[in-house]
Write a protein that holds these residues in place. Structure first.
Motif, PDB file in Angstrom:
ATOM      1  N   GLN A 154     -12.789  80.141  47.140  1.00  0.00           N
ATOM      2  CA  GLN A 154     -12.536  80.122  45.702  1.00  0.00           C
ATOM      3  C   GLN A 154     -11.870  81.419  45.249  1.00  0.00           C
ATOM      4  OE1 GLN A 154     -15.998  79.263  43.366  1.00  0.00           O
ATOM      5  NE2 GLN A 154     -14.846  79.111  41.469  1.00  0.00           N
ATOM      6  N   VAL A 155     -12.363  82.538  45.752  1.00  0.00           N
ATOM      7  CA  VAL A 155     -11.763  83.830  45.412  1.00  0.00           C
ATOM      8  C   VAL A 155     -10.323  83.901  45.920  1.00  0.00           C
ATOM      9  CG1 VAL A 155     -11.868  86.320  45.876  1.00  0.00           C
ATOM     10  CG2 VAL A 155     -13.948  85.071  45.261  1.00  0.00           C
ATOM     11  N   GLN A 156     -10.118  83.390  47.134  1.00  0.00           N
ATOM     12  CA  GLN A 156      -8.771  83.402  47.714  1.00  0.00           C
ATOM     13  C   GLN A 156      -7.821  82.538  46.882  1.00  0.00           C
ATOM     14  OE1 GLN A 156      -8.784  82.394  51.845  1.00  0.00           O
ATOM     15  NE2 GLN A 156      -6.781  83.305  52.203  1.00  0.00           N
ATOM     16  N   GLN A 157      -8.286  81.411  46.412  1.00  0.00           N
ATOM     17  CA  GLN A 157      -7.463  80.564  45.555  1.00  0.00           C
ATOM     18  C   GLN A 157      -7.126  81.276  44.246  1.00  0.00           C
ATOM     19  OE1 GLN A 157      -9.908  76.933  45.402  1.00  0.00           O
ATOM     20  NE2 GLN A 157      -8.071  75.858  46.091  1.00  0.00           N
ATOM     21  N   GLU A 158      -8.110  81.881  43.635  1.00  0.00           N
ATOM     22  CA  GLU A 158      -7.868  82.559  42.359  1.00  0.00           C
ATOM     23  C   GLU A 158      -6.904  83.719  42.507  1.00  0.00           C
ATOM     24  OE1 GLU A 158     -11.740  83.532  40.823  1.00  0.00           O
ATOM     25  OE2 GLU A 158     -12.285  81.424  40.602  1.00  0.00           O
ATOM     26  N   ALA A 159      -6.979  84.430  43.626  1.00  0.00           N
ATOM     27  CA  ALA A 159      -6.087  85.567  43.857  1.00  0.00           C
ATOM     28  C   ALA A 159      -4.659  85.126  44.144  1.00  0.00           C
ATOM     29  CB  ALA A 159      -6.612  86.409  45.017  1.00  0.00           C
ATOM     30  N   HIS A 216       7.583  85.994  49.110  1.00  0.00           N
ATOM     31  CA  HIS A 216       6.313  86.243  48.412  1.00  0.00           C
ATOM     32  C   HIS A 216       5.687  84.928  47.970  1.00  0.00           C
ATOM     33  CE1 HIS A 216       3.909  86.946  44.751  1.00  0.00           C
ATOM     34  NE2 HIS A 216       3.450  87.972  45.456  1.00  0.00           N
ATOM     35  N   ASP A 217       6.483  84.057  47.377  1.00  0.00           N
ATOM     36  CA  ASP A 217       5.968  82.769  46.906  1.00  0.00           C
ATOM     37  C   ASP A 217       5.431  81.920  48.056  1.00  0.00           C
ATOM     38  OD1 ASP A 217       6.648  83.557  44.352  1.00  0.00           O
ATOM     39  OD2 ASP A 217       8.444  82.287  44.227  1.00  0.00           O
ATOM     40  N   ALA A 218       6.132  81.934  49.193  1.00  0.00           N
ATOM     41  CA  ALA A 218       5.686  81.163  50.361  1.00  0.00           C
ATOM     42  C   ALA A 218       4.360  81.711  50.894  1.00  0.00           C
ATOM     43  CB  ALA A 218       6.753  81.188  51.449  1.00  0.00           C
ATOM     44  N   ALA A 219       4.239  83.027  50.968  1.00  0.00           N
ATOM     45  CA  ALA A 219       2.996  83.633  51.444  1.00  0.00           C
ATOM     46  C   ALA A 219       1.846  83.326  50.489  1.00  0.00           C
ATOM     47  CB  ALA A 219       3.171  85.140  51.603  1.00  0.00           C
ATOM     48  N   GLN A 220       2.139  83.364  49.215  1.00  0.00           N
ATOM     49  CA  GLN A 220       1.113  83.072  48.206  1.00  0.00           C
ATOM     50  C   GLN A 220       0.640  81.622  48.337  1.00  0.00           C
ATOM     51  OE1 GLN A 220       2.461  83.509  44.136  1.00  0.00           O
ATOM     52  NE2 GLN A 220       0.471  84.265  43.516  1.00  0.00           N
ATOM     53  N   ALA A 221       1.562  80.696  48.536  1.00  0.00           N
ATOM     54  CA  ALA A 221       1.205  79.284  48.688  1.00  0.00           C
ATOM     55  C   ALA A 221       0.363  79.073  49.946  1.00  0.00           C
ATOM     56  CB  ALA A 221       2.463  78.429  48.737  1.00  0.00           C
ATOM     57  N   THR A 222       0.716  79.769  51.025  1.00  0.00           N
ATOM     58  CA  THR A 222      -0.049  79.657  52.265  1.00  0.00           C
ATOM     59  C   THR A 222      -1.476  80.143  52.069  1.00  0.00           C
ATOM     60  OG1 THR A 222       1.940  79.915  53.616  1.00  0.00           O
ATOM     61  CG2 THR A 222      -0.165  80.420  54.671  1.00  0.00           C
ATOM     62  N   GLU A 223      -1.635  81.279  51.425  1.00  0.00           N
ATOM     63  CA  GLU A 223      -2.976  81.825  51.194  1.00  0.00           C
ATOM     64  C   GLU A 223      -3.786  80.938  50.245  1.00  0.00           C
ATOM     65  OE1 GLU A 223      -4.459  84.396  52.863  1.00  0.00           O
ATOM     66  OE2 GLU A 223      -2.624  84.180  54.039  1.00  0.00           O
ATOM     67  N   TYR A 224      -3.131  80.332  49.266  1.00  0.00           N
ATOM     68  CA  TYR A 224      -3.817  79.406  48.356  1.00  0.00           C
ATOM     69  C   TYR A 224      -4.332  78.198  49.137  1.00  0.00           C
ATOM     70  CZ  TYR A 224      -4.838  76.567  44.263  1.00  0.00           C
ATOM     71  OH  TYR A 224      -5.476  75.802  43.316  1.00  0.00           O
ATOM     72  N   ALA A 225      -3.487  77.684  50.038  1.00  0.00           N
ATOM     73  CA  ALA A 225      -3.882  76.529  50.859  1.00  0.00           C
ATOM     74  C   ALA A 225      -5.053  76.888  51.772  1.00  0.00           C
ATOM     75  CB  ALA A 225      -2.701  76.034  51.678  1.00  0.00           C
ATOM     76  N   LYS A 226      -5.032  78.092  52.350  1.00  0.00           N
ATOM     77  CA  LYS A 226      -6.153  78.531  53.182  1.00  0.00           C
ATOM     78  C   LYS A 226      -7.438  78.601  52.362  1.00  0.00           C
ATOM     79  CE  LYS A 226      -3.510  81.297  56.513  1.00  0.00           C
ATOM     80  NZ  LYS A 226      -3.241  82.681  56.975  1.00  0.00           N
ATOM     81  N   GLY A 227      -7.317  79.055  51.126  1.00  0.00           N
ATOM     82  CA  GLY A 227      -8.482  79.103  50.241  1.00  0.00           C
ATOM     83  C   GLY A 227      -9.022  77.718  49.960  1.00  0.00           C
ATOM     84  N   THR A 228      -8.127  76.770  49.772  1.00  0.00           N
ATOM     85  CA  THR A 228      -8.536  75.378  49.534  1.00  0.00           C
ATOM     86  C   THR A 228      -9.288  74.838  50.745  1.00  0.00           C
ATOM     87  OG1 THR A 228      -6.620  75.028  48.102  1.00  0.00           O
ATOM     88  CG2 THR A 228      -7.681  73.065  48.986  1.00  0.00           C
ATOM     89  N   TYR A 229      -8.761  75.120  51.939  1.00  0.00           N
ATOM     90  CA  TYR A 229      -9.382  74.672  53.187  1.00  0.00           C
ATOM     91  C   TYR A 229     -10.776  75.281  53.341  1.00  0.00           C
ATOM     92  CZ  TYR A 229     -10.059  73.999  58.203  1.00  0.00           C
ATOM     93  OH  TYR A 229     -10.565  73.662  59.428  1.00  0.00           O
ATOM     94  N   ARG A 275     -12.675  76.508  51.013  1.00  0.00           N
ATOM     95  CA  ARG A 275     -13.548  76.028  49.941  1.00  0.00           C
ATOM     96  C   ARG A 275     -14.127  74.651  50.270  1.00  0.00           C
ATOM     97  NH1 ARG A 275     -11.751  76.019  43.587  1.00  0.00           N
ATOM     98  NH2 ARG A 275     -13.813  75.585  42.772  1.00  0.00           N
ATOM     99  N   ALA A 276     -13.273  73.750  50.743  1.00  0.00           N
ATOM    100  CA  ALA A 276     -13.726  72.400  51.090  1.00  0.00           C
ATOM    101  C   ALA A 276     -14.641  72.430  52.315  1.00  0.00           C
ATOM    102  CB  ALA A 276     -12.526  71.502  51.348  1.00  0.00           C
ATOM    103  N   GLY A 277     -14.243  73.175  53.336  1.00  0.00           N
ATOM    104  CA  GLY A 277     -15.066  73.267  54.540  1.00  0.00           C
ATOM    105  C   GLY A 277     -16.417  73.888  54.263  1.00  0.00           C
ATOM    106  N   GLY A 278     -16.421  74.890  53.412  1.00  0.00           N
ATOM    107  CA  GLY A 278     -17.678  75.531  53.045  1.00  0.00           C
ATOM    108  C   GLY A 278     -18.601  74.588  52.300  1.00  0.00           C
ATOM    109  N   LYS A 279     -18.027  73.776  51.438  1.00  0.00           N
ATOM    110  CA  LYS A 279     -18.840  72.812  50.678  1.00  0.00           C
ATOM    111  C   LYS A 279     -19.474  71.796  51.621  1.00  0.00           C
ATOM    112  CE  LYS A 279     -20.241  71.295  46.697  1.00  0.00           C
ATOM    113  NZ  LYS A 279     -21.136  72.100  45.880  1.00  0.00           N
ATOM    114  N   ILE A 280     -18.685  71.334  52.587  1.00  0.00           N
ATOM    115  CA  ILE A 280     -19.201  70.367  53.569  1.00  0.00           C
ATOM    116  C   ILE A 280     -20.342  71.000  54.367  1.00  0.00           C
ATOM    117  CG2 ILE A 280     -18.639  69.120  55.697  1.00  0.00           C
ATOM    118  CD1 ILE A 280     -15.811  68.690  54.436  1.00  0.00           C
TER     119      ILE A 280
END
Length: 79
Positions: free
Chosen positions: A70-75, A25-38, A40-45
């Motif tokens: 951002q929503v994906q990161q918060e979740a 669960h923790d690994a999946a959560q970290a992966t989804e957080y990283a995808k949210g970061t990606y 978020r940054a790509g969208g800003k660019i």
């Protein structure tokens, strides 16, 4: 069941399965957080490039991707 029956091996197996599930669960959560970061940054660019070039569609698309990230990161925020 191990606690009820006194079977230590079942109790130990249950603890190991629980720990494995928590780790997955923790690994999946970290992966989804990283995808949210990606996203978020790509969208800003994309949003900034769209604004600079006057491409309103790219700007809007970038804003949506940023907000989705951002929503994906918060979740999936680490606890």
């Amino acid at each position: 069941i191990g606690n009820v029956t006194g079977a230590d091996s079942w109790t130990q197996d249950g603890k190991q399965q629980h720990a494995k599930g928590e780790a997955e669960h923790d690994a999946a959560q970290a992966t989804e957080y990283a995808k949210g970061t990606y996203d978020r940054a790509g969208g800003k660019i994309d949003s900034v490039v769209g604004a600079v070039t006057g491409d309103k569609q790219q700007q809007m698309s970038g804003n949506i991707r940023h907000d989705k990230g951002q929503v994906q990161q918060e979740a999936n925020k680490p606890q």
